[in-house]
Write a protein that holds these residues in place. Structure first.
Motif, short mmCIF file in Angstrom:
data_model
loop_
_atom_site.label_atom_id
_atom_site.label_comp_id
_atom_site.label_asym_id
_atom_site.label_seq_id
_atom_site.Cartn_x
_atom_site.Cartn_y
_atom_site.Cartn_z
N TRP A 106 22.79 -60.08 -59.52
CA TRP A 106 21.43 -59.85 -59.99
C TRP A 106 21.22 -58.39 -60.37
O TRP A 106 20.57 -58.09 -61.36
N LEU A 128 14.75 -60.70 -60.39
CA LEU A 128 14.97 -62.14 -60.38
C LEU A 128 14.52 -62.69 -59.05
O LEU A 128 14.45 -61.96 -58.05
N ASP A 135 17.38 -69.92 -60.73
CA ASP A 135 16.88 -68.56 -60.60
C ASP A 135 15.98 -68.26 -61.80
O ASP A 135 16.15 -68.84 -62.88
#
Length: 178
Positions: A106, A128, A135
């Motif tokens: 991420w 995120l 996600d």
């Protein structure tokens, strides 16, 4: 208990110490890793809170029900362990396992420019978060973006067409009515 810490910009937060557990100095950990106990795979942690930094070594840990419990070397007193609450658990990014092609952490996606299939800049990935289905990327407006809207885009193969870390961009399939 200490070695030279990694530069702050190289550290990645993997969890947080939330409280003590038991009477022998164990700590409860809120883990950001998936699965939760992956944070225990890192033998050395950099703890960070309000400008204070500590280097510690993990002596052990376990998942106890839905709670992650850890032991730190040299920490055997409940009252001393209580002072560790609120510290972020960090490790250098260089210690993360390498991912397969097409897989990303991420933190690598945060800050990327998001461009739709027509070449319009929608904004930048701010952060995120997980949902039950997939996600989700929070895309916030930036200089030269199409408009001032914040967008929630699914991080799925159907939405994300390509990611170019070197260029700092991601191309997405996006419908203005979405």
């Amino acid at each position: 208990m200490s070695t030279t810490p990694a530069p702050a910009e190289d550290l990645l937060v993997l969890g947080k110490i939330v409280s003590v557990h038991g009477v022998k100095g164990e700590i409860k950990v809120y883990s950001f890793t998936d699965p939760l106990d992956n944070v225990l795979d890192y033998p050395r942690w950099t703890l960070r809170r309000d400008g204070e930094v500590k280097q510690v070594e993990l002596a052990g840990g376990r998942l106890q029900g839905k709670v992650l419990v850890a032991r730190l070397k040299g920490l055997e007193d409940r009252e001393v362990a209580r002072t560790y609450a609120g510290f972020e658990i960090c490790v250098p990014r260089s210690q993360l396992p390498e991912l397969d092609d097409g897989e990303f952490y991420w933190y690598q996606l945060e800050g990327l420019k998001v461009i739709d299939q027509a070449g319009q800049l929608l904004g930048k990935v701010d952060h995120l978060f997980e949902t039950g289905a997939n996600d989700v990327m929070v895309v916030k407006p930036c200089a030269d973006s199409l408009d001032d809207r914040e967008r929630l885009l699914p991080y799925t193969q159907q939405c994300v067409l390509s990611i170019n870390l070197e260029a700092g961009e991601m191309q997405v399939e996006w419908d203005a009515d979405f």
